[in-house]
Design an enzyme around this catalytic site. Structure first.
Site, short mmCIF file in Angstrom:
data_model
loop_
_atom_site.label_atom_id
_atom_site.label_comp_id
_atom_site.label_asym_id
_atom_site.label_seq_id
_atom_site.Cartn_x
_atom_site.Cartn_y
_atom_site.Cartn_z
N SER A 121 0.87 -1.54 0.27
CA SER A 121 -0.48 0.19 -0.07
C SER A 121 0.53 1.53 -0.30
CB SER A 121 -1.14 -0.17 0.94
OG SER A 121 -1.71 1.34 1.72
N HIS B 131 -0.93 -0.98 -4.10
CA HIS B 131 -2.64 -0.45 -3.74
C HIS B 131 -2.25 0.71 -3.12
CE1 HIS B 131 -5.99 -1.34 -1.50
NE2 HIS B 131 -5.58 -0.97 -0.82
N ASP C 15 -4.64 4.16 -1.96
CA ASP C 15 -5.58 3.97 -1.20
C ASP C 15 -5.42 5.27 -1.45
OD1 ASP C 15 -6.42 2.15 0.49
OD2 ASP C 15 -4.47 2.45 1.24
N MET D 112 -8.10 9.07 -0.86
CA MET D 112 -9.46 9.25 0.31
C MET D 112 -9.38 10.94 0.27
SD MET D 112 -7.26 7.45 3.90
CE MET D 112 -6.89 6.13 3.76
N HIS E 257 -8.21 1.84 -4.50
CA HIS E 257 -8.78 1.72 -3.14
C HIS E 257 -9.66 3.01 -2.73
CE1 HIS E 257 -10.00 0.59 1.14
NE2 HIS E 257 -10.57 0.92 0.51
N MET F 274 -11.94 5.27 -1.52
CA MET F 274 -12.42 5.65 0.07
C MET F 274 -13.38 7.41 -0.02
SD MET F 274 -9.92 4.14 3.10
CE MET F 274 -8.83 3.65 1.23
N MET G 59 -12.46 -5.47 4.31
CA MET G 59 -11.53 -4.44 5.41
C MET G 59 -10.98 -5.42 6.39
SD MET G 59 -11.32 -1.90 3.70
CE MET G 59 -9.94 -0.95 4.42
N ASP H 245 -7.53 -6.18 3.56
CA ASP H 245 -6.28 -4.73 3.22
C ASP H 245 -6.63 -4.62 4.65
OD1 ASP H 245 -5.53 -2.27 3.50
OD2 ASP H 245 -7.63 -1.55 2.24
O1 5SP Z 1 -7.71 0.96 2.58
C1 5SP Z 1 -6.41 1.40 3.99
C2 5SP Z 1 -6.70 2.06 5.54
O2 5SP Z 1 -7.48 3.05 5.13
C3 5SP Z 1 -5.34 0.20 3.93
O3 5SP Z 1 -4.81 0.62 2.32
C4 5SP Z 1 -4.08 0.84 4.40
O4 5SP Z 1 -3.37 1.34 3.44
C5 5SP Z 1 -2.99 -0.29 4.78
O5 5SP Z 1 -2.10 0.01 5.79
P1 5SP Z 1 -1.50 -0.56 7.06
O6 5SP Z 1 -2.82 -1.50 8.08
O7 5SP Z 1 -1.58 -2.20 6.14
O8 5SP Z 1 -0.77 -0.29 7.08
FE FE2 Z 2 -6.49 0.08 0.77
#
Ligand code: 5SP
Ligand code: FE2
Length: 220
Positions: free
Chosen positions: A7, A32, A34, A36, A65, A67, A136, A174
């Site tokens: 990620s 991955h 993210d 947000m 991903h 959000m 999740m 995730d």
């Molecule tokens: O989507 C998410 C958090 O919202 C993840 O993708 C985190 O970025 C994962 O991080 P770790 O828990 O592996 O540090």
């Molecule tokens: Fe994520």
């Protein structure tokens, strides 16, 4: 074969390409990403310019991903900046079917995910329409949280349904994945494992050594 999707959220943004080059050398296929919006989740990460910039020199499968509220508004932008998989949240879409169709119409793969408190039964009818189901295992919004153990039952349930109906949908997990709990999610039936902080900011190992550790566990 289970694949690792590091990620980006936990990468070193002051020298991002160095981290990405290390992933490349470790033969990582998925990245991955993210996104947000500060509304669907209480945090803001990064958006199109960053994704577009890293797309230029990196041929990972971009596993985005989202959000964000009503992601249908931005599907074309994600196509343009290089997303391969677009994963949307069940709770964020007022018209989920239309959002799924829009992602497909741009030739991208569709992922569907849901917050830990959302009833998993709401997701099941969509398994036939999507390419990836993301479980999740933390509340979305932040890296570095602890793995929620009840995610294992969710993975097993989705695995059983996919196998029973012989669907092509992949299962991704995730949140809170570390070398010490990786085996549990693999045994529960995932295809793809997201890991952020444990790969990019591990206290003991460099990125490549930590990826090697993960691969060893996967191949056990
Ligand atoms: O989507 C998410 C958090 O919202 C993840 O993708 C985190 O970025 C994962 O991080 P770790 O828990 O592996 O540090
Ligand atoms: Fe994520």
């Amino acid at each position: 074969m289970v694949e690792i999707a590091p990620s980006l959220l936990s990468a070193n943004f002051s020298n991002l390409q160095k981290d990405l080059d290390e992933l490349k050398k470790s033969n990582i296929k998925y990245l991955h990403i993210d996104v947000m919006d500060g509304k669907f989740v209480p945090n803001i990460s990064f958006g199109f310019p960053i994704i577009k910039a890293i797309r230029k020199d990196n041929d990972f499968v971009f596993d985005t991903h989202l959000m964000i509220e009503e992601p249908i508004r931005y599907i074309e932008n994600f196509k343009k900046c290089g997303s391969d998989i677009v994963t949307i949240h069940y709770e964020a879409c007022s018209n989920l079917d239309e959002t799924i169709e829009k992602i497909k119409s741009f030739g991208m793969k569709v992922g569907l995910t849901f917050k830990p408190k959302t009833d998993i039964n709401k997701i099941i009818p969509y398994l036939e329409k999507i390419d990836l189901c993301l479980i999740m295992s933390v509340e979305p919004g932040f890296g570095g949280q602890s793995f929620m153990e009840d995610s294992l039952e969710k993975i097993k349930k989705i695995r059983a349904l996919i196998d029973e109906k012989n669907l092509s949908c992949l299962i991704e997990v995730d949140g809170g994945i570390k070398d010490f709990n990786l085996k549990k999610v693999i045994d529960a039936g995932v295809d793809l494992v997201v890991s952020g902080s444990d790969i990019f900011s591990n206290n003991e190992n460099s990125i490549s050594r930590q990826v090697e550790k993960y691969k060893k566990i996967i191949n056990e």
